[in-house]
Each structure stands twice: as C-alpha cells, then as structure tokens.
Design a protein around this motif. Sequence first.
Motif, PDB file in Angstrom:
ATOM      1  N   UNK A  93      32.982 -88.546  24.308  1.00  0.00           N
ATOM      2  CA  UNK A  93      32.022 -87.601  23.718  1.00  0.00           C
ATOM      3  C   UNK A  93      30.624 -87.827  24.289  1.00  0.00           C
ATOM      4  N   UNK A  94      30.298 -89.100  24.549  1.00  0.00           N
ATOM      5  CA  UNK A  94      28.993 -89.411  25.133  1.00  0.00           C
ATOM      6  C   UNK A  94      28.921 -88.844  26.550  1.00  0.00           C
TER       7      UNK A  94
ATOM      8  N   UNK B 119      30.508 -86.274  27.674  1.00  0.00           N
ATOM      9  CA  UNK B 119      30.392 -84.823  27.541  1.00  0.00           C
ATOM     10  C   UNK B 119      28.949 -84.432  27.215  1.00  0.00           C
ATOM     11  N   UNK B 120      28.314 -85.194  26.324  1.00  0.00           N
ATOM     12  CA  UNK B 120      26.918 -84.913  25.974  1.00  0.00           C
ATOM     13  C   UNK B 120      25.993 -85.096  27.171  1.00  0.00           C
ATOM     14  N   UNK B 121      26.241 -86.143  27.942  1.00  0.00           N
ATOM     15  CA  UNK B 121      25.430 -86.388  29.142  1.00  0.00           C
ATOM     16  C   UNK B 121      25.622 -85.252  30.132  1.00  0.00           C
ATOM     17  N   UNK B 122      26.862 -84.816  30.333  1.00  0.00           N
ATOM     18  CA  UNK B 122      27.145 -83.706  31.247  1.00  0.00           C
ATOM     19  C   UNK B 122      26.464 -82.423  30.776  1.00  0.00           C
ATOM     20  N   UNK B 123      26.498 -82.160  29.475  1.00  0.00           N
ATOM     21  CA  UNK B 123      25.841 -80.973  28.924  1.00  0.00           C
ATOM     22  C   UNK B 123      24.328 -81.047  29.130  1.00  0.00           C
ATOM     23  N   UNK B 124      23.757 -82.218  28.926  1.00  0.00           N
ATOM     24  CA  UNK B 124      22.317 -82.391  29.110  1.00  0.00           C
ATOM     25  C   UNK B 124      21.932 -82.166  30.567  1.00  0.00           C
ATOM     26  N   UNK B 125      22.740 -82.680  31.491  1.00  0.00           N
ATOM     27  CA  UNK B 125      22.471 -82.481  32.912  1.00  0.00           C
ATOM     28  C   UNK B 125      22.546 -80.995  33.267  1.00  0.00           C
ATOM     29  N   UNK B 126      23.560 -80.306  32.755  1.00  0.00           N
ATOM     30  CA  UNK B 126      23.719 -78.878  33.030  1.00  0.00           C
ATOM     31  C   UNK B 126      22.542 -78.082  32.471  1.00  0.00           C
TER      32      UNK B 126
END
Length: 107
Positions: free
Chosen positions: A6-7, A9-16
């Motif tokens: 989940x972390x 995924x959150x990092x990937x979302x923040x980068x996007x």
Amino acid sequence: MDSDPRISELVDEAKQLAVENTREQIKQLRLDICETMPLDTVGLPILLTNLEPIWNKSNLTCRRRVMDSLILDEPIRVTGRDNLQYDITLTSRVLKNGNMDITKEAV
C-alpha cells in the motif's frame, strides 16, 4: 522485512500526481508566453520584461521558466485563449548582444 504494498502504491500515486502537476504548470507557462507575445519575433529580454508582472517573478526566474518550458529550436504548439493554434519557437541564434529570439507563428 517486506515493504507494505500500500505504501508503494501511495508513493507511485504521489509520483504520478507530481508529473501531472508539472505538465499542467508547463502548459500554463506556454500559454502565458503565447498570450504575451505578438505574432512576430521578439527578443527574449522583451518577452521577459512583459512576463515579470504576469508571473510576479524576477527577470531571472522568468528566464528560467521560459527556458524550462520551451525546447531550443523546436516549435511548441500552443492553443491560445482565442482557440487558435500557434507555434512558439525559442531560437538558438544568439544575437550580437548575447540574447535569443522567440517567434510566435499562427498555424
């Protein structure tokens, strides 16, 4: 010890989200440049002087933003507020005084 997916995924979302924000900022900078220029070729110092009050930034910051948002010797297609398309080109031809030109042409 495995990291929590989940972390990741959150990092990937923040980068996007950061990439999308950067794209939107560049799009807005290009629109500002387009709307500030006449259909013609102008010297970079003139454009920077016109952009300073719009962006409320120093001449040096405006210069950096222009350089970051345009690609040297490559026309960038911008749709103006009038819904017409324009090519904005930062030319590498350095003038006698060491400045560059920017050209705006209707497409």
